[in-house]
Scaffold this motif. Structure first.
Motif, PDB file in Angstrom:
ATOM      1  N   ASP A 175       0.698   2.102  12.910  1.00  0.00           N
ATOM      2  CA  ASP A 175       2.124   1.789  12.696  1.00  0.00           C
ATOM      3  C   ASP A 175       2.335   0.701  11.643  1.00  0.00           C
ATOM      4  N   ILE A 176       1.352   0.496  10.807  1.00  0.00           N
ATOM      5  CA  ILE A 176       1.486  -0.585   9.810  1.00  0.00           C
ATOM      6  C   ILE A 176       2.776  -0.386   8.995  1.00  0.00           C
ATOM      7  N   GLU A 177       3.525  -1.491   8.849  1.00  0.00           N
ATOM      8  CA  GLU A 177       4.815  -1.375   8.148  1.00  0.00           C
ATOM      9  C   GLU A 177       4.636  -1.507   6.645  1.00  0.00           C
ATOM     10  N   ILE A 178       5.513  -0.814   5.923  1.00  0.00           N
ATOM     11  CA  ILE A 178       5.494  -0.840   4.457  1.00  0.00           C
ATOM     12  C   ILE A 178       6.810  -1.432   3.962  1.00  0.00           C
ATOM     13  N   GLY A 179       6.709  -2.317   2.968  1.00  0.00           N
ATOM     14  CA  GLY A 179       7.921  -2.892   2.397  1.00  0.00           C
ATOM     15  C   GLY A 179       7.911  -2.790   0.881  1.00  0.00           C
ATOM     16  N   ALA A 180       9.090  -2.946   0.285  1.00  0.00           N
ATOM     17  CA  ALA A 180       9.176  -2.939  -1.182  1.00  0.00           C
ATOM     18  C   ALA A 180       9.828  -4.234  -1.636  1.00  0.00           C
ATOM     19  N   MET A 181       9.333  -4.758  -2.754  1.00  0.00           N
ATOM     20  CA  MET A 181      10.010  -5.916  -3.321  1.00  0.00           C
ATOM     21  C   MET A 181      11.199  -5.417  -4.122  1.00  0.00           C
ATOM     22  N   ILE A 182      12.293  -6.128  -3.970  1.00  0.00           N
ATOM     23  CA  ILE A 182      13.470  -5.837  -4.796  1.00  0.00           C
ATOM     24  C   ILE A 182      13.479  -6.943  -5.842  1.00  0.00           C
ATOM     25  N   GLU A 183      13.001  -6.612  -7.031  1.00  0.00           N
ATOM     26  CA  GLU A 183      12.910  -7.645  -8.074  1.00  0.00           C
ATOM     27  C   GLU A 183      13.219  -7.084  -9.454  1.00  0.00           C
ATOM     28  N   THR A 184      13.614  -5.822  -9.498  1.00  0.00           N
ATOM     29  CA  THR A 184      14.081  -5.249 -10.770  1.00  0.00           C
ATOM     30  C   THR A 184      15.543  -4.846 -10.565  1.00  0.00           C
ATOM     31  N   PRO A 185      16.350  -4.857 -11.634  1.00  0.00           N
ATOM     32  CA  PRO A 185      17.751  -4.461 -11.467  1.00  0.00           C
ATOM     33  C   PRO A 185      17.879  -3.068 -10.868  1.00  0.00           C
ATOM     34  N   SER A 186      17.015  -2.121 -11.308  1.00  0.00           N
ATOM     35  CA  SER A 186      17.168  -0.740 -10.796  1.00  0.00           C
ATOM     36  C   SER A 186      16.942  -0.683  -9.285  1.00  0.00           C
ATOM     37  N   SER A 187      15.957  -1.426  -8.795  1.00  0.00           N
ATOM     38  CA  SER A 187      15.703  -1.377  -7.347  1.00  0.00           C
ATOM     39  C   SER A 187      16.849  -2.028  -6.577  1.00  0.00           C
ATOM     40  N   ALA A 188      17.489  -3.022  -7.190  1.00  0.00           N
ATOM     41  CA  ALA A 188      18.608  -3.683  -6.517  1.00  0.00           C
ATOM     42  C   ALA A 188      19.815  -2.749  -6.487  1.00  0.00           C
ATOM     43  N   ILE A 189      20.106  -2.141  -7.630  1.00  0.00           N
ATOM     44  CA  ILE A 189      21.284  -1.253  -7.706  1.00  0.00           C
ATOM     45  C   ILE A 189      21.115  -0.065  -6.754  1.00  0.00           C
ATOM     46  N   CYS A 190      19.890   0.463  -6.702  1.00  0.00           N
ATOM     47  CA  CYS A 190      19.648   1.628  -5.833  1.00  0.00           C
ATOM     48  C   CYS A 190      18.903   1.226  -4.559  1.00  0.00           C
ATOM     49  N   ALA A 191      19.219   0.051  -4.039  1.00  0.00           N
ATOM     50  CA  ALA A 191      18.500  -0.450  -2.852  1.00  0.00           C
ATOM     51  C   ALA A 191      18.540   0.565  -1.707  1.00  0.00           C
ATOM     52  N   GLU A 192      19.668   1.289  -1.600  1.00  0.00           N
ATOM     53  CA  GLU A 192      19.765   2.243  -0.467  1.00  0.00           C
ATOM     54  C   GLU A 192      18.729   3.355  -0.607  1.00  0.00           C
ATOM     55  N   LEU A 193      18.358   3.712  -1.845  1.00  0.00           N
ATOM     56  CA  LEU A 193      17.346   4.768  -2.039  1.00  0.00           C
ATOM     57  C   LEU A 193      15.956   4.225  -1.715  1.00  0.00           C
ATOM     58  N   ILE A 194      15.731   2.982  -2.110  1.00  0.00           N
ATOM     59  CA  ILE A 194      14.432   2.327  -1.833  1.00  0.00           C
ATOM     60  C   ILE A 194      14.268   2.201  -0.316  1.00  0.00           C
ATOM     61  N   LEU A 195      15.366   1.780   0.334  1.00  0.00           N
ATOM     62  CA  LEU A 195      15.297   1.523   1.780  1.00  0.00           C
ATOM     63  C   LEU A 195      14.922   2.773   2.584  1.00  0.00           C
ATOM     64  N   LYS A 196      15.225   3.952   2.029  1.00  0.00           N
ATOM     65  CA  LYS A 196      14.884   5.193   2.738  1.00  0.00           C
ATOM     66  C   LYS A 196      13.375   5.360   2.864  1.00  0.00           C
ATOM     67  N   GLU A 197      12.621   4.766   1.931  1.00  0.00           N
ATOM     68  CA  GLU A 197      11.172   5.016   1.876  1.00  0.00           C
ATOM     69  C   GLU A 197      10.343   3.932   2.557  1.00  0.00           C
ATOM     70  N   VAL A 198      10.985   2.824   2.985  1.00  0.00           N
ATOM     71  CA  VAL A 198      10.210   1.690   3.515  1.00  0.00           C
ATOM     72  C   VAL A 198      10.751   1.199   4.856  1.00  0.00           C
ATOM     73  N   ASP A 199       9.979   0.311   5.478  1.00  0.00           N
ATOM     74  CA  ASP A 199      10.410  -0.282   6.750  1.00  0.00           C
ATOM     75  C   ASP A 199      11.226  -1.555   6.534  1.00  0.00           C
ATOM     76  N   PHE A 200      10.970  -2.237   5.410  1.00  0.00           N
ATOM     77  CA  PHE A 200      11.701  -3.489   5.137  1.00  0.00           C
ATOM     78  C   PHE A 200      11.706  -3.732   3.631  1.00  0.00           C
ATOM     79  N   ILE A 201      12.607  -4.626   3.207  1.00  0.00           N
ATOM     80  CA  ILE A 201      12.576  -5.029   1.791  1.00  0.00           C
ATOM     81  C   ILE A 201      12.483  -6.548   1.695  1.00  0.00           C
ATOM     82  N   SER A 202      11.951  -7.023   0.567  1.00  0.00           N
ATOM     83  CA  SER A 202      11.839  -8.456   0.332  1.00  0.00           C
ATOM     84  C   SER A 202      12.289  -8.714  -1.106  1.00  0.00           C
ATOM     85  N   ILE A 203      13.266  -9.601  -1.246  1.00  0.00           N
ATOM     86  CA  ILE A 203      13.848  -9.792  -2.589  1.00  0.00           C
ATOM     87  C   ILE A 203      13.066 -10.865  -3.352  1.00  0.00           C
TER      88      ILE A 203
END
Ligand code: PEP
Ligand code: MG
Length: 589
Positions: A422-450
């Motif tokens: 059950d290891i969790e996966i997260g994505a860093m939100i540190e590019t404008p594209s990932s921030a603008i489309c955060a909802e798309l990124i969030l679909k693929e991960v368990d958490f985000i870290s800015i």
């Protein structure tokens, strides 16, 4: 009164001790043809001796401050640098000059080159080269460098700069404060002073010429001032400021075992950013509730060859085990930009900040990525380990990375190697594209870290390591704050955890605003910042913070926001923000 850059907080009051490192008088000598090879030999010996001294210094340094010992590796690499050594030997042979003069000429040549290079990072390396060359010259002279041991009473040390071995020879009981003429926020002197808790100010040009050994002096490492020969009134003022700051620091640590909960019972988990495994020893002291960002690049930057899967596994396992059951977020390699590795994937990109860094490098050259995954999965048995992908700019990158990870999990299952399924996966939100489309990124991960350090750089188009545009690097620019709001809203809608692990996460001036964004689950920061951030959260209510954030988001410019934050935070939390203003000394309640 002199203004410099504050690098280590606190107030020191003592007599000045000027450490003169500028007295090397180098004479030019013409060599007899018969003596040339002896001179080359003498030069090589001095290089080797300096290397040994650096290594000894490194050994002592690693006991004191791990980050500092990494810097010493850079110095040793400079001594192994062909250009420095070969260029000097060529001069000795061709121009028949003595080694001291030859290496000084080489240094001059490189200094000129560095000055003409339009790259602030490389310009910064000029100081390192100068320190290394001075070490070699002292060895050519046969000088004993240890005049610091003469210090037998409490002093404030004033000097042009300190070599690594100088810094480590500092008698810690006697050096109460430190001020240097050169250096910046991240210079080795600064890192060292803050690791030892010695108040320090750097970057005051020609300071030593203005002061005499024995002068009464104050170093204000809170606001970045050095005050020689203070009047009675100023001295009294600083004695109170010193006492207040000490009391304040002690008070901050008092409630360190309490969680960060607002007055209306909203909880924020405060975690630590680490770069090396050894740092975990100090985390409890500051009340860290886990590691929110383990920057794994430093396991590579600190080594001469690529670490093996076993090396990585042992590091990850140790962190997981020692912190269990607290979470440990391990970020996969973010090599590139300012963290280049000469033995891995190094390329001469014209624009490395926009180049093959982070997840892009990992997907393009997956060997290290795979080794990291294997090591993390194995370590996942020993604690609450999570994986974090850096520099995501498209959800598809996460899909690709996850598919590599899935392949490794399949292998492990087949070979019956245990890991946390059950290891969790997260994505860093540190590019404008990932921030603008955060909802798309969030679909693929368990958490985000800015990652606000990069997010600010990319949103404002301001290089985060270029001094020339440092004044434009404005974290409170409305575009940054609005982007944070957008990402927080996306996380709330997705019902997933959101954390901030860039510098903004540990910036007390913006804590109330972040809290007011409404869905703040974690902050991860330099562990020294945790006590103050915790105090602010515990004194705030979420409801009030939400109003505060709404107001900040309605303001029209960076200036307005800066002014508002400054005034409001001082008003709301006088004992926490009055500390940072120049002459304001208030009794700490
Ligand atoms: C960031 O970009 O904010 C971050 C935390 O990562 P780094 O500073 O390592 O790029
Ligand atoms: Mg980053």
């Amino acid at each position: 009164m002199f203004k410099g850059i504050a690098v280590s907080k606190g107030i020191a009051i003592a007599r000045a001790y000027i450490l003169d490192r500028s007295k090397l008088c180098i004479l030019k000598q013409k060599l007899n043809p018969d003596d040339i090879e002896d001179e080359v030999h003498r030069f090589r010996q001095a290089i080797n001796k300096t290397k040994i001294q650096m290594q000894e210094t490194k050994k002592r340094a690693s006991k004191v401050a791990e980050k500092y010992s990494i810097i010493l590796d850079t110095y040793t690499l400079l001594l192994e640098d062909d250009i420095l050594v070969t260029d000097t030997i060529d001069r000795i042979r061709k121009e028949r000059m003595n080694a001291e003069w030859a290496i000084t000429e080489t240094l001059d040549k490189f200094t000129r080159l560095f000055n003409n290079i339009n790259d602030e990072y490389l310009k910064g390396k000029k100081d390192d080269l100068e320190l290394v060359v001075h070490g070699v010259i002292k060895n050519l002279f046969g000088h004993n460098q240890d005049s610091l041991s003469e210090i037998q009473e409490p002093v404030v040390l004033i000097t042009h700069t300190l070599s690594p071995s100088d810094t480590l020879s500092i008698p810690r009981n006697f050096v109460l404060g430190l001020a240097t003429e050169v250096g910046g926020k991240t210079s080795h002197v600064g890192i060292f002073a803050s690791a030892l808790g010695i108040p320090g100010v750097v970057g005051i040009k020609d300071l030593a010429a203005e002061i005499n050994t024995g002068d009464p002096i104050i170093v204000d490492g809170i606001d970045g001032y050095v005050i020689p020969n203070p009047s009675e009134t100023i001295l009294e003022h600083y004695k109170i400021k010193q006492a207040n700051y000490k009391k304040y620091e002690e008070k901050l640590l008092e409630n360190i075992d309490q969680p960060a909960i607002t007055l209306d019972k909203s909880r924020v988990r405060l975690m630590a950013n680490i770069e090396t495994t050894d740092e975990i020893k100090g985390l409890k002291k500051f009340g860290a509730e886990g590691v929110g960002l383990f920057r794994t690049e430093f396991l590579y930057l600190n080594a001469h060859t690529l670490p093996t899967e076993k090396d990585l596994y042992e590091n990850f396992k140790r962190v997981a085990q020692e912190l269990a059951p607290l979470p440990v977020v391990i970020r996969t390699l973010d090599i590139g930009m300012d963290k280049q590795l000469h033995f891995y994937g190094h390329n001469d990109e014209d624009n490395p900040a926009l180049g093959l860094r982070g997840i892009r490098m990992s997907l393009a050259k997956p060997e290290q990525f795979i080794i990291q995954f294997r090591a993390i999965l194995k370590a996942s048995l020993y604690g609450e380990v999570k994986i974090l992908y850096p520099m995501i700019s498209d959800a598809d990158e996460i899909v690709q990375a996850n598919s590599i990870l899935e392949g490794i999990k399949e292998e492990f299952r087949a070979e019956q190697i245990p890991f946390n399924e059950d290891i969790e996966i997260g994505a860093m939100i540190e590019t404008p594209s990932s921030a603008i489309c955060a909802e798309l990124i969030l679909k693929e991960v368990d958490f985000i870290s800015i990652g606000t350090n990069d997010l600010i750089q990319y949103l404002l188009a301001v290089d985060r390591i270029n001094e020339q545009v440092a004044h434009l690097y404005q974290p409170y620019n409305p575009s940054i704050l609005k982007t944070l709001k957008h990402v927080f809203d996306a996380a709330a809608t997705a019902g997933k955890r959101v954390s901030i692990c860039g510098e903004l996460g540990g910036d007390p001036m913006i804590t109330l605003f972040l809290l007011g964004l409404g869905h703040l689950s974690d902050l991860s920061m330099d562990p020294h910042s945790i006590p103050k951030i915790k105090k602010i959260i515990c004194q705030s209510s979420l409801k009030d913070a939400e109003e505060f954030s709404k107001h900040v988001l309605s303001l029209g410019s960076t200036n307005e926001i800066n002014t508002f934050l400054n005034e409001e935070m001082k008003k709301r939390y006088p004992s926490d923000f009055a500390q940072d203003s120049k002459y304001e000394v208030k009794e700490i309640s």
